[in-house]
Design an enzyme around this catalytic site. Structure first.
Site, mmCIF file in Angstrom:
data_model
loop_
_atom_site.group_PDB
_atom_site.id
_atom_site.type_symbol
_atom_site.label_atom_id
_atom_site.label_comp_id
_atom_site.label_asym_id
_atom_site.label_seq_id
_atom_site.Cartn_x
_atom_site.Cartn_y
_atom_site.Cartn_z
ATOM 1 N N CYS A 141 0.836 -1.195 0.000
ATOM 2 C CA CYS A 141 0.000 0.000 0.000
ATOM 3 C C CYS A 141 0.869 1.241 0.000
ATOM 4 O O CYS A 141 2.023 1.213 0.419
ATOM 5 C CB CYS A 141 -0.904 0.029 1.228
ATOM 6 S SG CYS A 141 -1.953 -1.417 1.444
ATOM 7 N N GLY A 142 0.282 2.336 -0.439
ATOM 8 C CA GLY A 142 0.931 3.631 -0.354
ATOM 9 C C GLY A 142 0.072 4.587 0.441
ATOM 10 O O GLY A 142 -1.150 4.628 0.265
#
Length: 297
Positions: free
Chosen positions: A2-3
């Site tokens: 994820c970012g």
């Protein structure tokens, strides 16, 4: 994988630039999550007008604004704006009253955000495409966050997007995994908390919301989370009070914080921060394991 990105603006002169700054930051974490994007913005008076509350909804029927207005006392005007998968309803009533009316009018719809200073958008697709769908560059306000997702444990659907916004004006985004989330879920359910999904991140969001409802501030709520949850994580939590970041005691998930007199920002990677105004004068560091960092409005 994820970012995460988050931006808290201290300088009101930057408020008109919130969306463009978030859009530029989002480009820096797009590769970490090309499947879907959730965005939350605080203080956009066009999307959540002063004196009103807004509720963000997935799976909203086309006439939801009419049905909700008919259920509210004195039948106030309700506006509905559909943006991709998300419909935002706004009305001059309290957020809880608007949320209850949505649940009564459309039981199959899912409320994914609510508050008097908050709008949440969720959708499936590439970050650059969804930024256009959301009109991200046109957003104004004092605080925002976004989460890009590469699904590894659940389906690629809008409901699986972060942020999890389960309390008024509250959001949580999470990179990592809670290993004991089933146990914590059962404890919360016994206390009367209901859930919309089986996602471990929702358990974290419900736990933090319960702490805040009991009177904790962001720092205390996240310290309690660290004492209760096992696993590895980087968390960004926002509310009408401000912005908080914490990593677990091992800190295996990436995070970078930058602090400037005009703003505070965090991201999963430094390149998401590289074009912020005055980044050369900012203090930039990797948050320590287990330490809660908070900034108030």
């Amino acid at each position: 994988m994820c970012g995460i990105i988050g931006l808290h603006l201290r300088d009101p002169e930057l408020h008109p630039m919130l969306g463009s700054l978030l859009d530029d930051m989002l480009c820096g974490v797009s590769e970490r999550g090309p499947d879907s994007v959730g965005v939350a913005v605080y203080g956009d008076e066009q999307r959540n007008p002063p004196g009103q509350s807004a509720v963000s909804v997935l799976h909203a029927p086309g006439d939801l604004d009419v049905a909700v207005g008919a259920l509210l006392p004195n039948r106030p005007s309700v506006t509905a704006t559909r943006t991709g998968d998300t419909t935002v309803l706004a009305a001059p009533v309290a957020a809880e009253a608007l949320t209850a009316a949505v649940a009564a009018a459309a039981p199959d719809a899912l409320v994914v955000g609510r508050g008097d200073d908050l709008v949440v958008y969720k959708g499936v697709g590439h970050p650059s495409d969804l930024a256009v769908t959301y009109g991200l560059r046109e957003v104004t306000g004092w605080q925002g966050l976004a989460h890009t997702r590469m699904a590894t444990e659940s389906a690629i659907i809008p409901e699986g997007c972060h942020p999890y916004s389960v309390g008024p004006n509250q959001c949580l985004v999470h990179n990592g995994s809670f290993s004991n989330h089933a146990t914590v879920r059962r404890d919360l359910q016994r206390a009367g908390v209901s859930f919309d999904s089986e996602n471990d991140s929702e358990v974290g969001a419900r736990f933090v919301a319960a702490c805040l409802a009991e009177g904790d501030d962001l720092e205390k709520a996240l310290l309690r989370l660290g004492e209760t949850f096992d696993g590895f994580y980087t968390l960004l939590v926002t509310s009408e009070e401000g912005f908080a970041v914490v990593r677990d005691e091992i800190a295996c998930k990436p995070a970078v914080i930058a602090e400037h007199p005009r703003w505070v920002a965090m991201a999963s990677e430094f390149r998401a921060l590289a074009d912020l105004p005055g980044i050369g004068e900012a203090r930039v560091w990797e948050p320590d394991p287990g330490k809660v960092y908070t900034w108030q409005r």
